[in-house]
Design a protein around this motif. Structure first.
Motif, PDB file in Angstrom:
ATOM      1  N   ARG A 250      -6.915  11.262  -4.750  1.00  0.00           N
ATOM      2  CA  ARG A 250      -6.838  12.673  -4.353  1.00  0.00           C
ATOM      3  C   ARG A 250      -6.256  13.449  -5.531  1.00  0.00           C
ATOM      4  O   ARG A 250      -5.171  13.147  -6.009  1.00  0.00           O
ATOM      5  CB  ARG A 250      -5.970  12.848  -3.110  1.00  0.00           C
ATOM      6  CG  ARG A 250      -6.525  12.149  -1.880  1.00  0.00           C
ATOM      7  CD  ARG A 250      -5.742  12.514  -0.647  1.00  0.00           C
ATOM      8  NE  ARG A 250      -5.977  13.905  -0.250  1.00  0.00           N
ATOM      9  CZ  ARG A 250      -6.939  14.291   0.596  1.00  0.00           C
ATOM     10  NH1 ARG A 250      -7.751  13.383   1.133  1.00  0.00           N
ATOM     11  NH2 ARG A 250      -7.103  15.556   0.915  1.00  0.00           N
TER      12      ARG A 250
ATOM     13  N   LYS B  72     -12.450  24.830  -8.083  1.00  0.00           N
ATOM     14  CA  LYS B  72     -13.845  25.158  -7.826  1.00  0.00           C
ATOM     15  C   LYS B  72     -14.410  25.808  -9.086  1.00  0.00           C
ATOM     16  O   LYS B  72     -13.811  26.730  -9.632  1.00  0.00           O
ATOM     17  CB  LYS B  72     -13.963  26.114  -6.643  1.00  0.00           C
ATOM     18  CG  LYS B  72     -13.625  25.482  -5.299  1.00  0.00           C
ATOM     19  CD  LYS B  72     -13.847  26.472  -4.169  1.00  0.00           C
ATOM     20  CE  LYS B  72     -13.545  25.846  -2.819  1.00  0.00           C
ATOM     21  NZ  LYS B  72     -13.747  26.812  -1.706  1.00  0.00           N
TER      22      LYS B  72
ATOM     23  N   GLU C 188      -7.765  23.019  -5.487  1.00  0.00           N
ATOM     24  CA  GLU C 188      -7.556  22.451  -4.158  1.00  0.00           C
ATOM     25  C   GLU C 188      -7.651  20.935  -4.250  1.00  0.00           C
ATOM     26  O   GLU C 188      -8.411  20.398  -5.053  1.00  0.00           O
ATOM     27  CB  GLU C 188      -8.610  22.986  -3.174  1.00  0.00           C
ATOM     28  CG  GLU C 188      -8.544  24.489  -2.960  1.00  0.00           C
ATOM     29  CD  GLU C 188      -9.600  24.965  -1.973  1.00  0.00           C
ATOM     30  OE1 GLU C 188     -10.302  24.102  -1.399  1.00  0.00           O
ATOM     31  OE2 GLU C 188      -9.711  26.185  -1.781  1.00  0.00           O
TER      32      GLU C 188
ATOM     33  N   ARG D 263      -8.780  17.331  -3.609  1.00  0.00           N
ATOM     34  CA  ARG D 263     -10.037  16.723  -3.205  1.00  0.00           C
ATOM     35  C   ARG D 263      -9.992  15.225  -3.525  1.00  0.00           C
ATOM     36  O   ARG D 263      -9.255  14.781  -4.403  1.00  0.00           O
ATOM     37  CB  ARG D 263     -11.210  17.353  -3.962  1.00  0.00           C
ATOM     38  CG  ARG D 263     -11.539  18.763  -3.531  1.00  0.00           C
ATOM     39  CD  ARG D 263     -12.280  18.764  -2.205  1.00  0.00           C
ATOM     40  NE  ARG D 263     -12.786  20.073  -1.850  1.00  0.00           N
ATOM     41  CZ  ARG D 263     -12.095  21.016  -1.224  1.00  0.00           C
ATOM     42  NH1 ARG D 263     -10.829  20.780  -0.898  1.00  0.00           N
ATOM     43  NH2 ARG D 263     -12.637  22.183  -0.925  1.00  0.00           N
TER      44      ARG D 263
ATOM     45  N   LYS E 137     -20.505  12.720   1.458  1.00  0.00           N
ATOM     46  CA  LYS E 137     -21.052  14.005   1.045  1.00  0.00           C
ATOM     47  C   LYS E 137     -20.267  14.435  -0.184  1.00  0.00           C
ATOM     48  O   LYS E 137     -19.033  14.413  -0.174  1.00  0.00           O
ATOM     49  CB  LYS E 137     -20.930  15.051   2.151  1.00  0.00           C
ATOM     50  CG  LYS E 137     -21.874  14.806   3.332  1.00  0.00           C
ATOM     51  CD  LYS E 137     -21.782  15.942   4.348  1.00  0.00           C
ATOM     52  CE  LYS E 137     -22.750  15.714   5.498  1.00  0.00           C
ATOM     53  NZ  LYS E 137     -22.656  16.800   6.515  1.00  0.00           N
ATOM     54  N   THR E 138     -20.985  14.785  -1.231  1.00  0.00           N
ATOM     55  CA  THR E 138     -20.335  15.169  -2.481  1.00  0.00           C
ATOM     56  C   THR E 138     -20.578  16.638  -2.762  1.00  0.00           C
ATOM     57  O   THR E 138     -21.527  17.245  -2.258  1.00  0.00           O
ATOM     58  CB  THR E 138     -20.850  14.323  -3.656  1.00  0.00           C
ATOM     59  OG1 THR E 138     -22.249  14.519  -3.789  1.00  0.00           O
ATOM     60  CG2 THR E 138     -20.575  12.841  -3.415  1.00  0.00           C
ATOM     61  N   GLU E 139     -19.694  17.206  -3.609  1.00  0.00           N
ATOM     62  CA  GLU E 139     -19.816  18.631  -3.957  1.00  0.00           C
ATOM     63  C   GLU E 139     -19.605  18.852  -5.449  1.00  0.00           C
ATOM     64  O   GLU E 139     -18.780  19.643  -5.870  1.00  0.00           O
ATOM     65  CB  GLU E 139     -18.830  19.469  -3.147  1.00  0.00           C
ATOM     66  CG  GLU E 139     -17.404  18.995  -3.191  1.00  0.00           C
ATOM     67  CD  GLU E 139     -16.474  19.856  -2.359  1.00  0.00           C
ATOM     68  OE1 GLU E 139     -15.288  19.940  -2.729  1.00  0.00           O
ATOM     69  OE2 GLU E 139     -16.917  20.435  -1.357  1.00  0.00           O
TER      70      GLU E 139
ATOM     71  N   VAL F 179     -16.786  14.598  -6.790  1.00  0.00           N
ATOM     72  CA  VAL F 179     -15.880  15.159  -5.794  1.00  0.00           C
ATOM     73  C   VAL F 179     -16.472  14.902  -4.408  1.00  0.00           C
ATOM     74  O   VAL F 179     -17.620  15.252  -4.144  1.00  0.00           O
ATOM     75  CB  VAL F 179     -15.666  16.670  -6.023  1.00  0.00           C
ATOM     76  CG1 VAL F 179     -14.699  17.226  -4.992  1.00  0.00           C
ATOM     77  CG2 VAL F 179     -15.153  16.920  -7.430  1.00  0.00           C
ATOM     78  N   VAL F 180     -15.682  14.275  -3.521  1.00  0.00           N
ATOM     79  CA  VAL F 180     -16.143  13.892  -2.191  1.00  0.00           C
ATOM     80  C   VAL F 180     -15.636  14.909  -1.180  1.00  0.00           C
ATOM     81  O   VAL F 180     -14.434  15.170  -1.094  1.00  0.00           O
ATOM     82  CB  VAL F 180     -15.637  12.485  -1.834  1.00  0.00           C
ATOM     83  CG1 VAL F 180     -16.078  12.104  -0.416  1.00  0.00           C
ATOM     84  CG2 VAL F 180     -16.145  11.466  -2.842  1.00  0.00           C
ATOM     85  N   SER F 181     -16.549  15.481  -0.405  1.00  0.00           N
ATOM     86  CA  SER F 181     -16.145  16.440   0.632  1.00  0.00           C
ATOM     87  C   SER F 181     -15.928  15.762   1.973  1.00  0.00           C
ATOM     88  O   SER F 181     -15.171  16.253   2.811  1.00  0.00           O
ATOM     89  CB  SER F 181     -17.190  17.547   0.758  1.00  0.00           C
ATOM     90  OG  SER F 181     -18.461  17.008   1.079  1.00  0.00           O
ATOM     91  N   SER F 182     -16.610  14.631   2.235  1.00  0.00           N
ATOM     92  CA  SER F 182     -16.406  13.894   3.483  1.00  0.00           C
ATOM     93  C   SER F 182     -16.845  12.457   3.288  1.00  0.00           C
ATOM     94  O   SER F 182     -17.723  12.171   2.458  1.00  0.00           O
ATOM     95  CB  SER F 182     -17.179  14.538   4.635  1.00  0.00           C
ATOM     96  OG  SER F 182     -18.575  14.424   4.426  1.00  0.00           O
TER      97      SER F 182
END
Length: 382
Positions: A51, A56, A302, A304, A335-337, A345-348
């Motif tokens: 983490r 962004k 943030e 992540r 899910k990546t962003e 970067v992993v969002s979920s």
């Protein structure tokens, strides 16, 4: 009388002896370590999902430009006597670069000096004659025509003197052009000519110099992206938006830049605006014309979850990774962003802390026992 054993009993005896010898061998040999626990385990490389605070960012393709670029050309014609720099070096303003043969230009200066001295003498004589004609006219001993002629001759002598002085200045300037010096500080390129060649204005580019620090990075941005970056950063001034540079191999440049210029009009064919940023280049890592990725920071960082990009596997259902769970391989759909350096970067799909397999998963199946090892440390030299 004792009889001989039959062939059948003889064979049975040999078999019994062999079994006995084999058994005794196992009893004599030292015990071997049991690898029963390792049977079926697959060796893999695994790292924890981390983490991290991630900003962004919007990513664009940009190009590095030197703020100052100078093409060096010869301004007078002559034989090149010397190339006074080493290609690729950094040169300072005023440093000698080329030297052109001076003899003809020295002669032009001397000739112009002689012409100026002659015209100055003629002016002095014309002035005396005009003064004499003026005195005679006052005493009614001379005529107005003679006085007018003397005034005209003096004026002609003054004009000739001015012209001769200008010719001398031109000759001196041309003589100065035989020494070609660096007009800016920067890195100098290859030379197009060598000693002994005839050069002149028609020769074209001799070499070029580009400044090194700071550098510009220019890139096209849609107006929508600019507005989004302003809102995320909670600022109305685009020039306060910070930018970072990522090289083609994915490494992040260690300097942070700032937007310094937005073009005054939008390109009608692409609906984009040319944006330029300034960024320091103390280590000379940025090179004029280099293609880079530009990341604009949009808002505060943030936290992540990030995993190495090498761990990601894609199939028809999307992206997933193998993790180590209770000594066995398990699948986690993600899910990546976007990317952050060599990480995704992993969002979920992950919470952080999971042991993610980065190498050796090619033959894995869910539930297969694995033996994880940490990734080897990178040798950074030094």
């Amino acid at each position: 009388m004792i009889g001989l054993p039959s062939l059948k009993s003889y064979g049975t005896s040999r078999k019994a002896i062999a079994i006995a010898l084999l058994a005794s061998t196992f009893l004599v040999l030292p015990p071997r370590f049991s690898f029963a626990a390792d049977e079926g385990q697959v060796s893999v490389i695994a790292v924890p999902a981390e983490r991290k605070p991630i900003s962004k960012a919007m990513e664009f393709v940009g190009r590095i430009d030197a703020p100052e670029k100078v093409v060096i050309r010869a301004r007078v014609k002559g034989v090149l006597e010397g190339v006074l720099f080493r290609e690729g070096d950094t040169v300072q303003t005023g440093a000698p670069l080329y030297r052109i043969e001076k003899s003809l230009f020295d002669a032009d200066v001397q000739q112009a000096e002689g012409t100026l001295e002659r015209t100055q003498a003629e002016l002095a004589l014309a002035t005396i004659q005009r003064q004499r004609a003026e005195e005679l006219l006052k005493r009614n001993a001379g005529t107005a025509v003679a006085f007018d002629q003397a005034v005209a001759q003096e004026a002609q002598a003054k004009a000739a003197t001015v012209s001769a002085a200008a010719s001398l200045d031109t000759a001196k300037i041309n003589l100065g052009y035989t020494d070609i010096t660096a007009p800016i500080t920067g890195r100098i390129g290859m030379t197009a000519v060598s000693k002994g060649n005839l050069v002149g204005p028609e020769t074209g580019e001799l070499t070029s110099i580009v400044s090194q620090d700071p550098m510009y990075v220019t890139f096209p941005v849609s107006q929508r992206d600019i507005t989004a970056a302003q809102k995320a950063g909670k600022t109305s001034d685009p020039k306060s938006i910070k930018l970072r540079i990522r090289f083609s191999d994915g490494t992040l440049y260690d300097q942070i830049g700032q937007i310094s210029f937005l073009d005054v009009s939008v390109d009608r064919s692409t609906d984009t605006l040319i944006v330029r940023g300034n960024i320091a280049n103390p280590g000379r890592s940025l090179v004029d014309g280099q293609l880079v990725k530009v990341e604009l920071e949009a808002g505060a960082p943030e936290e992540r979850v990030v995993v190495p990009q090498s761990a990601l596997i894609a199939d028809q259902q999307g992206v997933y990774v193998f993790i180590v769970e209770d000594g066995k391989a398990a699948v986690r759909r993600l899910k990546t962003e976007g990317n952050s350096g060599a990480n995704s970067v992993v969002s979920s799909g992950l919470e952080g802390g999971e042991l993610v397999i980065t190498d050796g998963f090619q033959s894995l199946r869910p539930g297969v026992a694995v033996r994880p090892s940490p990734a080897p440390a990178l040798n950074t030299g030094g």
